[in-house]
Design a protein around this motif. Structure first.
Motif: not given
Length: 155
Positions: A51-76
């Motif tokens: 699992a990733k921490d809440m901060g990374q989860d929020c950042a990935m949520g924003c990235k999900n809106i703007t598009g692009g690779e969700l690198s923290a999830y890929s690394a996970m």
């Protein structure tokens, strides 16, 4: 001959390298070309839940809106897969296997921002088949090389 060198003469004649006791090879297939399965030890598996921490989860949520690779999830995902794989190979080693066949990965979400990865396969002992020559073009090429060496007709 040093332990880490391949018996090239045997390899040209088709014999595969012996799998040393401290190594485990794996495949998603039901066997290895040029090797015979001599023992089945059963299922080997490894499980990792990451699992990733809440901060990374929020950042990935924003990235999900703007598009692009969700690198923290890929690394996970990479980390979870590698840990599950390491656990599976460790279990296979404890079972005295030198190979794992039919390797599969299962990935499931556990909760938002976390994933469970399961690596599973069948732990086996394999031995090289002496003078094995594969079918088809590769086998024909190896046989021709062997025949040329045996008759000293090297061009």
């Amino acid at each position: 001959m040093a332990d880490n060198l391949i018996n090239r003469e045997g390899l040209v004649s088709g014999t595969r390298p012996e799998i040393k006791h401290d190594r485990i090879i794996m495949t998603s297939a039901d066997g290895f070309d040029g090797y015979e399965i001599t023992e089945y030890f059963g299922v080997a598996w490894g499980i990792s839940v990451r699992a990733k921490d809440m901060g990374q989860d929020c950042a990935m949520g924003c990235k999900n809106i703007t598009g692009g690779e969700l690198s923290a999830y890929s690394a996970m995902g990479h980390e979870a897969r590698q840990r599950a794989l390491d656990q599976m190979l460790s279990m296979a080693s404890r079972l005295r296997a030198n190979a794992v066949i039919n390797v599969k990965f299962e990935v499931e979400p556990v909760a938002t921002g976390s994933a469970q990865v399961v690596a599973i396969g069948t732990a086996v002992k394999i031995v090289a088949i002496e003078n094995y020559v594969p079918a088809g073009a590769i086998g024909n090429i190896l046989a021709e090389i062997h025949d040329r060496i045996a008759t000293n007709k090297v061009d």
